[in-house]
Design a protein around this motif. Structure first.
Motif, PDB file in Angstrom:
ATOM      1  N   MET A   1       0.845  -1.202   0.000  1.00  0.00           N
ATOM      2  CA  MET A   1       0.000   0.000   0.000  1.00  0.00           C
ATOM      3  C   MET A   1       0.886   1.260   0.000  1.00  0.00           C
ATOM      4  O   MET A   1       1.864   1.338   0.737  1.00  0.00           O
ATOM      5  CB  MET A   1      -0.866  -0.046   1.266  1.00  0.00           C
ATOM      6  CG  MET A   1      -1.964   0.964   1.284  1.00  0.00           C
ATOM      7  SD  MET A   1      -3.364   0.532   0.265  1.00  0.00           S
ATOM      8  CE  MET A   1      -4.456  -0.198   1.457  1.00  0.00           C
ATOM      9  N   LYS A   2       0.502   2.246  -0.810  1.00  0.00           N
ATOM     10  CA  LYS A   2       1.289   3.496  -0.878  1.00  0.00           C
ATOM     11  C   LYS A   2       0.447   4.645  -0.324  1.00  0.00           C
ATOM     12  O   LYS A   2      -0.613   4.967  -0.877  1.00  0.00           O
ATOM     13  CB  LYS A   2       1.657   3.796  -2.326  1.00  0.00           C
ATOM     14  CG  LYS A   2       2.656   2.821  -2.892  1.00  0.00           C
ATOM     15  CD  LYS A   2       2.884   3.152  -4.343  1.00  0.00           C
ATOM     16  CE  LYS A   2       3.780   2.138  -4.977  1.00  0.00           C
ATOM     17  NZ  LYS A   2       3.440   1.928  -6.378  1.00  0.00           N
TER      18      LYS A   2
ATOM     19  N   TRP B   1       4.013  -0.778   4.724  1.00  0.00           N
ATOM     20  CA  TRP B   1       3.424   0.167   3.766  1.00  0.00           C
ATOM     21  C   TRP B   1       4.422   1.257   3.415  1.00  0.00           C
ATOM     22  O   TRP B   1       5.187   1.707   4.269  1.00  0.00           O
ATOM     23  CB  TRP B   1       2.164   0.826   4.359  1.00  0.00           C
ATOM     24  CG  TRP B   1       0.990  -0.106   4.480  1.00  0.00           C
ATOM     25  CD1 TRP B   1       1.004  -1.463   4.344  1.00  0.00           C
ATOM     26  CD2 TRP B   1      -0.363   0.262   4.793  1.00  0.00           C
ATOM     27  NE1 TRP B   1      -0.252  -1.967   4.552  1.00  0.00           N
ATOM     28  CE2 TRP B   1      -1.112  -0.927   4.820  1.00  0.00           C
ATOM     29  CE3 TRP B   1      -1.010   1.470   5.043  1.00  0.00           C
ATOM     30  CZ2 TRP B   1      -2.475  -0.951   5.096  1.00  0.00           C
ATOM     31  CZ3 TRP B   1      -2.364   1.465   5.313  1.00  0.00           C
ATOM     32  CH2 TRP B   1      -3.096   0.258   5.330  1.00  0.00           C
TER      33      TRP B   1
ATOM     34  N   ASP C   1      -1.939   5.207  -3.363  1.00  0.00           N
ATOM     35  CA  ASP C   1      -3.191   4.449  -3.282  1.00  0.00           C
ATOM     36  C   ASP C   1      -4.203   5.232  -2.455  1.00  0.00           C
ATOM     37  O   ASP C   1      -5.392   5.229  -2.726  1.00  0.00           O
ATOM     38  CB  ASP C   1      -2.944   3.092  -2.614  1.00  0.00           C
ATOM     39  CG  ASP C   1      -2.060   2.207  -3.478  1.00  0.00           C
ATOM     40  OD1 ASP C   1      -2.271   2.209  -4.710  1.00  0.00           O
ATOM     41  OD2 ASP C   1      -1.154   1.550  -2.940  1.00  0.00           O
ATOM     42  N   TYR C   2      -3.701   5.867  -1.385  1.00  0.00           N
ATOM     43  CA  TYR C   2      -4.557   6.673  -0.511  1.00  0.00           C
ATOM     44  C   TYR C   2      -3.849   7.965  -0.174  1.00  0.00           C
ATOM     45  O   TYR C   2      -2.632   7.965   0.040  1.00  0.00           O
ATOM     46  CB  TYR C   2      -4.836   5.954   0.815  1.00  0.00           C
ATOM     47  CG  TYR C   2      -5.967   4.952   0.735  1.00  0.00           C
ATOM     48  CD1 TYR C   2      -7.273   5.343   1.030  1.00  0.00           C
ATOM     49  CD2 TYR C   2      -5.734   3.636   0.372  1.00  0.00           C
ATOM     50  CE1 TYR C   2      -8.313   4.430   0.960  1.00  0.00           C
ATOM     51  CE2 TYR C   2      -6.763   2.711   0.291  1.00  0.00           C
ATOM     52  CZ  TYR C   2      -8.060   3.125   0.590  1.00  0.00           C
ATOM     53  OH  TYR C   2      -9.084   2.236   0.510  1.00  0.00           O
TER      54      TYR C   2
END
Ligand code: B12
Length: 492
Positions: free
Chosen positions: A1-2, A46, A67-68
């Motif tokens: 996750m980025k 992450w 990603d977020y």
């Protein structure tokens, strides 16, 4: 996750110090501690990056990478936060929002995908678990206050520290007092929750290992909320820690009753504190009673300030006008008080009622609320109908700011302060930027400025009378330049 952590831009306000930071070639006051703390709570595997819009731009490549986006902010950053949210939507990046702005106003941001509100120590984990299970909710909130002894060391390495003049760390949350206009107890509770001395030393070690040598701001609501722990644990540990260190001066926020405790005062100065922000609010005793500021009553406030200054602490102060008990004489009273006290950095605001406070509830009952607060209590705006009438209040407010930030009064006040101030002996950390800042100040304020006579008055007064305080005098002159720009922009 980025995860891309984004901190919105501050407008040009009193505390942004934008005009002063240029003299030392810095871009912002301090990196965003809330986001760096949240970053440390995310899974280690992450990938995380920080984009602080106060020091850099948010590029399309940043958004394409993420990603977020995790966004934080205060009310005063609302406009910049809106722009970030719009850009995330356009780029198709999901948004997770938290921090004071969203905790207080989440219903104004329909585009945000997830709100993780209040203190993340309690609300982040449920969000992360739901996200992992594929059914993340829109809002995570709590009415509890977490134990911050489990809060991890913030990920300062995500911030590009060379752009900042200071760095924040936090020892406690909450305040034991009950001032009716303040929302700190609402957000963070009455009983101060403390980290351990071991946690704080680990945080300081981390910052020191990153090469940091400049100021450290303990961002506590009231650093002296638990005096016993300070005297027996934290301050002795800080005194020990400091022995083989250079630089790393500390500043924080305290209540005025620090002046009643010489032992605590002495320990704080030994530990490296050289500046404290104190909520003075008003010299009008009836107004202190009105707002329930019990710790400021029954004392000579100017003398209490001088006790702190003589012990080695520069005092910055918060002041308010517009209480029901204020009459037309309050404006001159405030000017006289501020000048006499030698409080150079005086944040004077109109009384505002943040939602949920006792003041808010009372004025609501009395039909005296008008609109939302702007989030900046120094822009001359308020959400209340003052008893003396808004026009007179604004006029008097303008008079205070015009007077105390006029080059003459400001310089007089710096001299009043420097006469009183007894700086502690500390191992000084010199940066080439400070010498360059002196050169820039001579050029901009001593040669180009129409107010140069006051620059040279302070320059030579300090050189001859208090030479050890010369660097501080130059710093305060630069602050004065910033304050004048902000006052001109917003109020005069
Ligand atoms: C330090 C501080 C400042 C510093 C900021 C330095 C900096 N760049 O960080 C300075 C002195 C500049 C400052 C100024 C102001 N401040 Co201030 N400040 C604080 C203070 C004391 C500490 C903030 C902090 O670092 N806390 C520590 C971190 C760990 O807490 P946090 O940021 O809240 O983050 C936690 C949660 O909120 C959450 N979280 C935060 N962000 C995010 C994001 C995501 C995605 C998630 C999931 C969770 C999350 O997780 C964290 C861990 O629990 C707070 C009070 C407080 N105790 O919080 C007031 C506070 C933030 N300030 C406030 C105000 C009003 C101001 C001023 C407007 C005051 C003024 N008179 O002008 C100015 C505006 C700034 C400006 N430049 O114009 C208000 C904000 C209220 C609001 N709704 O916006 C607070 C809450 C104080 C109060 N009385 O209400 N301030």
């Amino acid at each position: 996750m980025k995860i891309l952590m984004v901190y919105p831009e501050f407008p040009d306000t009193f505390w942004s110090f934008k005009h002063a930071l240029k003299f030392v070639h810095k871009k912002a006051g301090a990196p965003p501690l809330g986001l760096l703390t949240v970053a440390a709570m995310l899974p280690a595997a992450w990938q995380k990056r920080l984009v602080d819009l106060n020091v850099t731009k948010l590029t399309p490549a940043d958004l394409a990478w993420a990603d977020y986006v995790f966004i934080s902010g205060m009310t005063v950053q609302r406009e910049s936060a809106r722009m970030v949210i719009t850009r995330c939507k356009e780029a198709g990046v999901k948004i997770v929002a938290g921090g004071p702005l969203f905790t207080m106003e989440h219903d104004l941001f329909p585009e945000v995908d997830h709100f993780v509100l209040n203190e993340a120590e309690l609300t982040l984990q449920p969000f992360l678990s739901d996200l992992a299970n594929g059914h993340a909710q829109r809002i995570y909130t709590t009415t509890e206050y977490p134990d911050i002894q489990n809060t991890p060391v913030p990920l300062w390495r995500l911030a590009d520290l060379k752009h900042y003049e200071s760095i924040s760390i936090q020892f406690s949350r909450g305040c034991p007092f009950n001032c009716d206009f303040c929302n700190v107890t609402l957000l963070l509770g009455h009983r101060p929750r403390l980290k351990t001395a071991i946690q704080i030393i680990a945080e300081l070690d981390d910052i020191y290992a990153l090469g940091w040598r400049k100021g450290v701001f303990f961002v506590d609501d009231n650093f002296i909320g638990n005096k016993k722990q300070l005297k027996t644990e934290l301050l002795p540990a800080l005194i020990e820690w400091r022995k083989d260190k250079v630089g790393m001066s500390f500043n924080t926020e305290v209540s005025i009753n620090l002046a009643d405790d010489p032992e605590l005062l002495d320990l704080m100065v030994q530990a490296g504190f050289n500046t404290v922000f104190v909520g003075i609010e008003t010299p009008n005793v009836d107004s202190l009673v009105e707002c329930n500021k019990s710790q400021n009553k029954g004392r000579d406030l100017v003398e209490s300030v001088k006790v702190l200054q003589r012990a080695g602490l520069q005092v910055q102060g918060g002041f308010i006008v517009g209480f029901d008990n204020d009459t037309s004489t309050i404006f001159q009273q405030q000017i006289d008080f501020i000048q006499k006290s030698g409080i150079v950095t005086a944040m004077v605001g109109l009384l505002q009622a943040p939602p949920g406070t006792h003041l808010y509830q009372r004025l609501k009952r009395e039909g005296r609320l008008v609109k939302d607060i702007s989030g900046d209590n120094m822009d001359g705006s308020t959400n209340i109908i003052p008893r003396m009438g808004l026009a007179s209040l604004r006029e008097g407010y303008r008079k205070i700011l015009a007077q105390i930030y006029s080059p003459k009064s400001y310089t007089d006040r710096v001299i009043t302060f420097l006469r009183e101030y007894q700086p502690p002996r500390a191992k000084v950390h010199w940066e080439p930027q400070y010498v360059l800042a002196l050169g820039r100040s001579i050029y901009r304020l001593g040669i180009l400025s129409v107010e140069r006579v006051h620059y040279w008055r302070l320059f030579f007064w300090t050189l001859f009378r208090r030479p050890r305080l010369f660097p501080l005098a130059i710093t305060l002159t630069i602050y004065g330049f910033h304050f004048r720009q902000v006052v001109k922009l917003h109020v005069i």
